[in-house]
Design a protein around this motif. Structure first.
Motif, mmCIF file in Angstrom:
data_model
loop_
_atom_site.group_PDB
_atom_site.id
_atom_site.type_symbol
_atom_site.label_atom_id
_atom_site.label_comp_id
_atom_site.label_asym_id
_atom_site.label_seq_id
_atom_site.Cartn_x
_atom_site.Cartn_y
_atom_site.Cartn_z
ATOM 1 N N UNK A 30 33.939 -37.866 50.194
ATOM 2 C CA UNK A 30 34.677 -37.101 51.203
ATOM 3 C C UNK A 30 34.627 -35.617 50.857
ATOM 4 N N UNK A 31 34.518 -34.746 51.856
ATOM 5 C CA UNK A 31 34.384 -33.315 51.549
ATOM 6 C C UNK A 31 35.662 -32.681 51.017
ATOM 7 N N UNK A 32 36.807 -33.236 51.405
ATOM 8 C CA UNK A 32 38.094 -32.708 50.957
ATOM 9 C C UNK A 32 38.901 -33.835 50.336
ATOM 10 N N UNK A 33 39.922 -33.509 49.589
ATOM 11 C CA UNK A 33 40.579 -34.525 48.781
ATOM 12 C C UNK A 33 41.295 -35.592 49.585
ATOM 13 N N UNK A 34 41.811 -35.249 50.755
ATOM 14 C CA UNK A 34 42.536 -36.239 51.549
ATOM 15 C C UNK A 34 41.809 -36.598 52.837
ATOM 16 N N UNK A 35 40.504 -36.342 52.901
ATOM 17 C CA UNK A 35 39.757 -36.720 54.086
ATOM 18 C C UNK A 35 38.739 -35.697 54.517
ATOM 19 N N UNK A 36 38.537 -35.609 55.818
ATOM 20 C CA UNK A 36 37.473 -34.784 56.374
ATOM 21 C C UNK A 36 37.874 -33.329 56.559
ATOM 22 N N UNK A 37 39.158 -33.024 56.425
ATOM 23 C CA UNK A 37 39.605 -31.650 56.611
ATOM 24 C C UNK A 37 40.459 -31.200 55.421
ATOM 25 N N UNK A 38 40.524 -29.898 55.241
ATOM 26 C CA UNK A 38 41.333 -29.311 54.187
ATOM 27 C C UNK A 38 42.798 -29.698 54.337
ATOM 28 N N UNK A 39 43.457 -29.971 53.225
ATOM 29 C CA UNK A 39 44.896 -30.231 53.236
ATOM 30 C C UNK A 39 45.555 -29.498 52.074
ATOM 31 N N UNK A 40 46.872 -29.575 52.014
ATOM 32 C CA UNK A 40 47.592 -28.977 50.897
ATOM 33 C C UNK A 40 47.189 -29.603 49.569
ATOM 34 N N UNK A 41 46.666 -30.815 49.605
ATOM 35 C CA UNK A 41 46.188 -31.439 48.374
ATOM 36 C C UNK A 41 45.033 -30.646 47.773
ATOM 37 N N UNK A 42 44.138 -30.139 48.617
ATOM 38 C CA UNK A 42 43.040 -29.303 48.130
ATOM 39 C C UNK A 42 43.567 -28.001 47.542
ATOM 40 N N UNK A 43 44.543 -27.418 48.209
ATOM 41 C CA UNK A 43 45.105 -26.163 47.717
ATOM 42 C C UNK A 43 45.761 -26.379 46.358
ATOM 43 N N UNK A 44 46.476 -27.496 46.220
ATOM 44 C CA UNK A 44 47.104 -27.804 44.940
ATOM 45 C C UNK A 44 46.065 -28.070 43.845
ATOM 46 N N UNK A 45 44.971 -28.701 44.210
ATOM 47 C CA UNK A 45 43.934 -29.033 43.224
ATOM 48 C C UNK A 45 43.095 -27.830 42.825
ATOM 49 N N UNK A 46 43.181 -26.739 43.558
ATOM 50 C CA UNK A 46 42.264 -25.621 43.316
ATOM 51 C C UNK A 46 42.419 -25.039 41.915
ATOM 52 N N UNK A 47 43.641 -24.818 41.454
ATOM 53 C CA UNK A 47 43.819 -24.167 40.160
ATOM 54 C C UNK A 47 43.281 -25.011 39.006
ATOM 55 N N UNK A 48 43.662 -26.285 38.884
ATOM 56 C CA UNK A 48 43.101 -27.063 37.776
ATOM 57 C C UNK A 48 41.601 -27.301 37.887
ATOM 58 N N UNK A 49 41.076 -27.393 39.106
ATOM 59 C CA UNK A 49 39.631 -27.614 39.226
ATOM 60 C C UNK A 49 38.837 -26.367 38.883
ATOM 61 N N UNK A 50 39.335 -25.214 39.235
ATOM 62 C CA UNK A 50 38.674 -23.975 38.811
ATOM 63 C C UNK A 50 38.705 -23.888 37.284
ATOM 64 N N UNK A 51 39.819 -24.310 36.688
ATOM 65 C CA UNK A 51 39.920 -24.323 35.225
ATOM 66 C C UNK A 51 38.942 -25.320 34.628
ATOM 67 N N UNK A 52 38.805 -26.483 35.244
ATOM 68 C CA UNK A 52 37.857 -27.490 34.751
ATOM 69 C C UNK A 52 36.435 -26.961 34.765
ATOM 70 N N UNK A 53 36.047 -26.318 35.844
ATOM 71 C CA UNK A 53 34.693 -25.781 35.935
ATOM 72 C C UNK A 53 34.482 -24.640 34.954
ATOM 73 N N UNK A 54 35.545 -23.910 34.644
ATOM 74 C CA UNK A 54 35.426 -22.752 33.765
ATOM 75 C C UNK A 54 35.413 -23.129 32.299
ATOM 76 N N UNK A 55 36.322 -24.026 31.903
ATOM 77 C CA UNK A 55 36.469 -24.295 30.474
ATOM 78 C C UNK A 55 36.367 -25.765 30.098
ATOM 79 N N UNK A 56 36.003 -26.620 31.056
ATOM 80 C CA UNK A 56 35.948 -28.045 30.761
ATOM 81 C C UNK A 56 34.806 -28.464 29.865
ATOM 82 N N UNK A 57 33.743 -27.651 29.825
ATOM 83 C CA UNK A 57 32.626 -27.950 28.947
ATOM 84 C C UNK A 57 31.694 -29.035 29.458
#
Length: 222
Positions: A160-187
């Motif tokens: 799925x393109x977004x976390x709760x389905x086919x369109x952006x939701x608040x779940x994507x907005x909430x996930x943005x900070x930890x996922x940016x951190x994962x891509x930056x420092x997750x290794x």
């Protein structure tokens, strides 16, 4: 008018993003991290914990990103554009809204602390031991945990393109900070579905407007 108490390079970036998506008017009160990377003491005048984000509206003070996003959705999204209404979407929405801070971000914070054990502000005489300890814990336990979570998210975003389905939701907005951190420092070298999701986020006009108003946003790794 809504007031956002915004700390640079912090979780409050996603609150600005949500407000831009909702097209709600707001004002920003800005705070800068100190040399120790902590929020200034002045934030405690707004909320006893002194953490950002904090939102004020109609005499109410709301803290915690998830609570803020749910509040903004309730007052600013009467058509539920950013909250799915089907049962599967609702379950995914609720899960990722809580998973972001409850599971993923805790691992990212542990990663950051362990990476800092060999650096200032750790006392100079302890940095060598700290670096060895931090590296050891990461190799023995933390990196495996992060890889498990990264694989879980990567598999979900393959479907799925977004976390709760086919369109952006608040779940994507909430996930943005930890996922940016994962891509930056997750290794983890290759996470194409997560990277594609991040590109979709950064292409949204509301994200770009939030960056323009809130200031540069990055989460450096080691």
């Amino acid at each position: 008018m809504l007031t956002v108490h915004h700390l640079n390079q912090s979780r409050s970036q996603r609150v600005l993003w949500a407000l831009e998506e909702l097209n709600l008017p707001y004002q920003i009160v800005r705070y800068q991290r100190g040399a120790n990377m902590l929020a200034p003491e002045s934030l405690k005048k707004i909320h006893p914990l002194g953490k950002s984000p904090i939102v004020e509206n109609d005499g109410h003070v709301i803290a915690e990103s998830g609570a803020i996003l749910e509040y903004l959705q309730e007052i600013g999204d009467p058509e539920s554009r950013f909250k799915p209404q089907d049962i599967d979407g609702k379950l995914q929405y609720r899960f990722w809204l809580h998973y972001a801070e409850g599971s993923l971000m805790s691992l990212m914070m542990i990663k950051l602390v362990l990476q800092m054990l060999g650096k200032s502000p750790v006392p100079l005489g302890l940095r060598t031991v700290g670096k060895v300890l931090g590296t050891g814990v990461q190799k023995a336990w933390l990196n495996k945990q992060i890889a498990t979570h990264a694989g879980f998210i990567e598999s979900h975003l393959a479907k799925t393109p977004w976390f709760a389905g086919e369109t952006l939701s608040m779940a994507d907005i909430q996930m943005s900070f930890p996922l940016f951190a994962l891509l930056s420092r997750g290794g983890i070298p290759s996470l194409p579905n997560i990277a594609a999701w991040k590109a979709r986020v950064e292409a949204r006009p509301a994200w770009q407007q939030a960056i323009e108003k809130g200031g540069p946003f990055s989460l450096p790794g080691e």
